[in-house]
Write a protein that holds these residues in place. Sequence first.
Motif, PDB file in Angstrom:
ATOM      1  N   HIS A 137       0.846  -1.198   0.000  1.00  0.00           N
ATOM      2  CA  HIS A 137       0.000   0.000   0.000  1.00  0.00           C
ATOM      3  C   HIS A 137       0.881   1.249   0.000  1.00  0.00           C
ATOM      4  CE1 HIS A 137      -3.339   2.674   0.769  1.00  0.00           C
ATOM      5  NE2 HIS A 137      -2.688   3.151   1.811  1.00  0.00           N
ATOM      6  N   HIS A 138       1.941   1.207   0.771  1.00  0.00           N
ATOM      7  CA  HIS A 138       2.868   2.341   0.850  1.00  0.00           C
ATOM      8  C   HIS A 138       3.523   2.612  -0.515  1.00  0.00           C
ATOM      9  CE1 HIS A 138       5.512   5.234   2.687  1.00  0.00           C
ATOM     10  NE2 HIS A 138       6.587   4.573   2.259  1.00  0.00           N
ATOM     11  N   HIS A 141       1.106   4.242  -2.850  1.00  0.00           N
ATOM     12  CA  HIS A 141       0.951   5.645  -2.487  1.00  0.00           C
ATOM     13  C   HIS A 141       2.121   6.474  -3.048  1.00  0.00           C
ATOM     14  CE1 HIS A 141      -0.317   9.110  -0.162  1.00  0.00           C
ATOM     15  NE2 HIS A 141       0.907   9.199   0.326  1.00  0.00           N
ATOM     16  N   ARG A 145       1.921   9.438  -5.875  1.00  0.00           N
ATOM     17  CA  ARG A 145       2.485  10.771  -5.616  1.00  0.00           C
ATOM     18  C   ARG A 145       3.538  11.137  -6.655  1.00  0.00           C
ATOM     19  NH1 ARG A 145       4.168  10.686   0.395  1.00  0.00           N
ATOM     20  NH2 ARG A 145       6.031  11.396  -0.644  1.00  0.00           N
TER      21      ARG A 145
END
Length: 190
Positions: A137-138, A141, A145
Motif C-alpha cells: 500500500h505504501h 501511495h 504521488r
Amino acid sequence: MTTERVSAFSDGMIAVIITILALELKAPEEASLAAILPLWPTAASYLLSYLFIAIIWVNHHHLLHLVRFASPRLIWINFAHLFLVSLLPFTTAWMARTDLAPVPVAVYAGVFVLVNVAYLLFEREVFVQADASAVSHHARHIARRRTLGGVALFALAAVTASALPLLGFLLICCALALYLRPEALVTHGK
C-alpha cells in the motif's frame, strides 16, 4: 487477452515511435564539425524524447509484470497512452525546427502532461489487478504521488515555456528524473 500480447503490441508501437523520431534527424549539408553546432536544439530535443520513450518502456515493462490478466479497461488505457506517446515525434520535430521556441516547447510539455495522465490511469488499473504482496500500500501511495508530481512538473513546464522556453525544457528534464527507477517502487516497503 494475455499481458504478453499487450506487452508485445506496446513494444512494437514504441519501436515504431522511436523509428519515426530518428527519421526526423537530418544531417548537416556541410562536412565540418562547425555545421553540427547549430543543430543543438535538434540534438537536445531528440535526446530528451528518446529518454522519455525509454522511461515509458521501462516503467510499462515493470508495471505489466504485476498484472494477472489484461482487462478490456487496461487494454484501452494502454491504447490511449500509446496514442499520446505517438505524438512525441511530431512535437519533438516542431520544437527542434523552431529552435526551442515558446509555443512548441509549451505544446511539447503539454503532450508530456497528457502522456502522464494516461500513465496515471494505466498505473491505477495495474495496481487494481496487482497482488498486494507484489506492491505494498505504501509503494502504491509513493507511485501515485510520483506520477502526480510528474504531471504537476510537466504542467509547470508548459506554463513556464510560454515565457521562458529553456526553463520549461529544463523542468521537463527534471520531471523525467522522477521515473528513472521504477523497480524502486515495486520493492519499496517489502
